[in-house]
Design a protein around this motif. Structure first.
Motif, mmCIF file in Angstrom:
data_model
loop_
_atom_site.group_PDB
_atom_site.id
_atom_site.type_symbol
_atom_site.label_atom_id
_atom_site.label_comp_id
_atom_site.label_asym_id
_atom_site.label_seq_id
_atom_site.Cartn_x
_atom_site.Cartn_y
_atom_site.Cartn_z
ATOM 1 N N GLY A 25 0.710 -1.184 -0.016
ATOM 2 C CA GLY A 25 -0.201 0.273 0.004
ATOM 3 C C GLY A 25 0.863 1.123 -0.206
ATOM 4 O O GLY A 25 0.376 2.265 -0.611
ATOM 5 N N LEU A 26 1.823 1.226 1.330
ATOM 6 C CA LEU A 26 3.151 2.049 0.737
ATOM 7 C C LEU A 26 3.165 2.812 -0.598
ATOM 8 O O LEU A 26 3.409 4.046 -1.065
ATOM 9 C CB LEU A 26 3.847 2.406 1.931
ATOM 10 N N PHE A 27 3.860 1.880 -1.231
ATOM 11 C CA PHE A 27 4.918 1.568 -2.634
ATOM 12 C C PHE A 27 3.669 2.698 -3.509
ATOM 13 O O PHE A 27 3.675 3.371 -4.679
ATOM 14 C CB PHE A 27 5.266 0.474 -3.309
ATOM 15 N N ALA A 28 2.279 1.580 -3.612
ATOM 16 C CA ALA A 28 1.490 2.364 -3.975
ATOM 17 C C ALA A 28 0.779 3.583 -4.345
ATOM 18 O O ALA A 28 0.783 4.622 -5.280
ATOM 19 C CB ALA A 28 0.585 1.072 -4.004
ATOM 20 N N THR A 29 0.448 4.215 -2.782
ATOM 21 C CA THR A 29 0.802 6.081 -2.349
ATOM 22 C C THR A 29 1.676 6.402 -3.185
ATOM 23 O O THR A 29 2.053 7.723 -3.713
ATOM 24 C CB THR A 29 0.509 5.494 -0.586
ATOM 25 N N LEU A 30 3.015 5.765 -3.102
ATOM 26 C CA LEU A 30 3.964 7.121 -3.563
ATOM 27 C C LEU A 30 4.174 7.041 -5.291
ATOM 28 O O LEU A 30 5.183 7.215 -5.421
ATOM 29 C CB LEU A 30 5.547 6.465 -2.621
ATOM 30 N N GLY A 31 3.172 6.261 -5.794
ATOM 31 C CA GLY A 31 4.081 5.761 -7.030
ATOM 32 C C GLY A 31 4.950 5.610 -7.257
ATOM 33 O O GLY A 31 6.192 6.054 -8.275
ATOM 34 N N VAL A 32 6.147 4.613 -6.310
ATOM 35 C CA VAL A 32 7.019 3.226 -6.891
ATOM 36 C C VAL A 32 6.405 2.060 -7.570
ATOM 37 O O VAL A 32 5.835 1.518 -6.345
ATOM 38 C CB VAL A 32 8.012 3.869 -5.528
ATOM 39 N N GLU A 33 6.816 2.005 -8.239
ATOM 40 C CA GLU A 33 7.446 0.288 -8.795
ATOM 41 C C GLU A 33 8.173 -0.582 -7.694
ATOM 42 O O GLU A 33 9.588 -0.347 -7.922
ATOM 43 C CB GLU A 33 7.519 -0.248 -10.140
ATOM 44 N N ALA A 34 7.694 -0.982 -6.691
ATOM 45 C CA ALA A 34 8.468 -1.916 -6.440
ATOM 46 C C ALA A 34 7.877 -3.090 -5.384
ATOM 47 O O ALA A 34 6.673 -2.598 -5.347
ATOM 48 C CB ALA A 34 9.820 -1.217 -4.915
ATOM 49 N N THR A 35 8.605 -4.449 -4.677
ATOM 50 C CA THR A 35 8.249 -4.927 -4.231
ATOM 51 C C THR A 35 8.687 -5.718 -3.417
ATOM 52 O O THR A 35 10.433 -5.411 -3.429
ATOM 53 C CB THR A 35 8.029 -6.023 -4.531
#
Length: 490
Positions: free
Chosen positions: A448-458
């Motif tokens: 959810g944090l990656f999605a909010t920040l707009g960063v493609e990461a896992t």
């Protein structure tokens, strides 16, 4: 021995604002001419005086040498209330006898014979007296200079307001008036503390919570003021370091200080009933902690990523920190610690409490009741922890943190060997539960944090078996904690 006492309020300012501060009409029609003050602080090679809570200095200025012994501050929410012993001396070496305060009673002569210079201060001081309309008298001193220990130095830019006559309210009234003219922050460090930080080579390190010493017979209200003052002190010291460096650990410890302070508000909530400002302060602290928390969430993830996701997340961190710096420089944030300090000393919860008996209750009895309530809350919420949803486990984790902070606040109230063993065991098991719940929260929150920040990461995600193991471990840690004997019970 009756201790001569000084009551001071310290405020920090930007060095570029010194002349503007000195020219404030509140200090009189014309600023006084600055005078140079130099001081040398002394201690043993093992820093015995500092460890015992004393500072020994010789200050020179105007052709005089004045030796001063100061006891560690009995700080009450921003006010420095200290024992102080002064005497003129003929030379640059301390004279330690019965007229020099309590040092000769606390240390043997052989140890005191080993005192030597540890650090120096040199400041240009603008000072004078102020007779206020309310009949109070305040001495002010505007200092700009440096503390130096060997090759290490630290700038000093502070305004000292010392109450000579009247009530402490006068200090805060003057401080509030001055902050409308010049940006000021609550000062929490003495010159001797700055010097010792340099001597200990810890002048840039993030500041962790200092041990609290509460007397088991003290009133609950006094304990709350002492705990909150400690939290404010930790926050302000890390805030200064954060503004200088933007460091990860400094931000973390500033946020920890706010969370500790919010826990103190929760623990002592019954004392604050009827004081409308308590809820307003709690809201402000929650807002500021969230602003720091948004960056802390990024700081936790950055080291766990590979490029280019790490660089992308770090760039977002830098942008958010720029916004945070603007907030920290705003009057809203600068005034918050000053207003809190005033309220902790003079707020309605102190002067006109809804329940005076509760405010004056012995802290040990109060602490036991609050610790018991918090443990019961965790016990109730933690049942079936492995089958609960992520949000529920996160709430249990937050309560576990509250319980840890509360235990750390009250540790000095339980000094027996048996109680200490129980406390160490209890805290170890509480920490184990927090660690497991923290791992589960990181797994749940990262996407959810990656999605909010707009960063493609896992992040590497656990498989079903590993996730089940983490859940089972968390539940085991919970059960072990609940089965652990409570250190606050005799």
């Amino acid at each position: 021995m009756d201790e001569p006492v000084e009551i001071e309020l310290k405020l920090d300012f930007d060095p570029a604002d010194r002349d503007r501060l000195a020219a404030c009409a509140l200090f009189g029609p014309e600023p006084a001419a600055p005078r140079r003050l130099a001081a040398t602080y002394f201690d043993t090679p093992g820093f015995h005086l500092d460890k015992a809570g004393y500072a020994l200095r010789i200050r020179t200025g105007g052709g005089e040498r004045i030796q001063t012994v100061k006891a560690a501050s009995g700080e009450t929410a921003g006010l420095f209330v200290r024992g102080e012993w002064e005497r003129p001396v003929p030379g640059d070496e301390p004279i330690l006898d019965e007229k020099s305060g309590p040092l000769v009673q606390l240390f043997d002569a052989a140890l005191l014979a080993r005192v030597e210079p540890v650090f120096t201060t040199a400041v240009d001081r603008i000072e004078g007296p102020l007779d206020r309309p309310d009949g109070s008298r305040i001495d002010y001193a505007i200092d700009l200079g440096e503390v130096r220990a060997g090759t290490r130095g630290s700038v000093v830019c502070e305004l000292e307001l010392e109450l000579k006559r009247g009530a402490p309210q006068a200090l805060f009234d003057l401080a509030r008036a001055l902050t409308e003219l010049v940006p000021l922050r609550l000062g929490v460090s003495t010159k001797s503390e700055r010097g010792y930080a340099l001597a200990y080579k810890a002048f840039t390190a993030a500041v962790k919570a200092e041990p609290l010493k509460l007397d088991r017979a003290m009133a609950a209200g006094d304990a709350f003021a002492a705990i909150a003052a400690s939290c404010l002190r930790q926050y302000r010291r890390n805030e200064d370091l954060l503004l200088l460096s933007g460091g990860v650990e400094q931000l973390h410890q500033a946020r920890v200080a706010l969370r500790r302070l919010r826990t103190a508000f929760w623990l002592f909530g019954p004392l604050l009933d009827g004081d409308d400002r308590a809820a307003a302060f709690a809201s402000e602290l929650r807002w500021l902690a969230a602003e720091l928390g948004g960056i802390r969430d990024i700081d936790v993830l950055v080291p766990r990523l590979e490029e280019p996701a790490r660089a992308a997340l770090f760039a977002i961190r830098e942008d958010r920190f720029g916004h945070l710096r603007t907030l920290l420089d705003s009057s809203r944030v600068r005034l918050l610690p000053i207003e809190l300090a005033e309220w902790l000393v003079l707020g309605r919860w102190q002067t006109d409490p809804a329940d005076p008996d509760l405010r004056d209750r012995h802290i040990r009895a109060f602490a036991g009741d609050r610790l018991e309530r918090l443990r019961k809350r965790i016990k109730r919420a933690g049942k079936g922890l492995a089958d609960a949803d992520d949000e529920h486990r996160h709430e249990v984790r937050k309560d576990a943190k509250k319980l840890r902070y509360a235990a750390e606040f009250f540790v000095s109230l339980y000094s027996g060997r048996k109680a200490r063993r129980r406390m160490e065991r209890f805290l170890d098991r509480l920490e184990a539960l927090q660690d497991k719940l923290g791992q589960l929260n990181d797994i749940a929150a990262a996407p959810g944090l990656f999605a909010t920040l707009g960063v493609e990461a896992t992040l590497p995600m656990p498989g079903k078996k590993e996730r089940k193991r983490l859940l089972d471990d968390a539940e085991d840690c919970f059960e072990t904690l609940i089965d652990t004997k409570r250190f606050w019970r005799d």
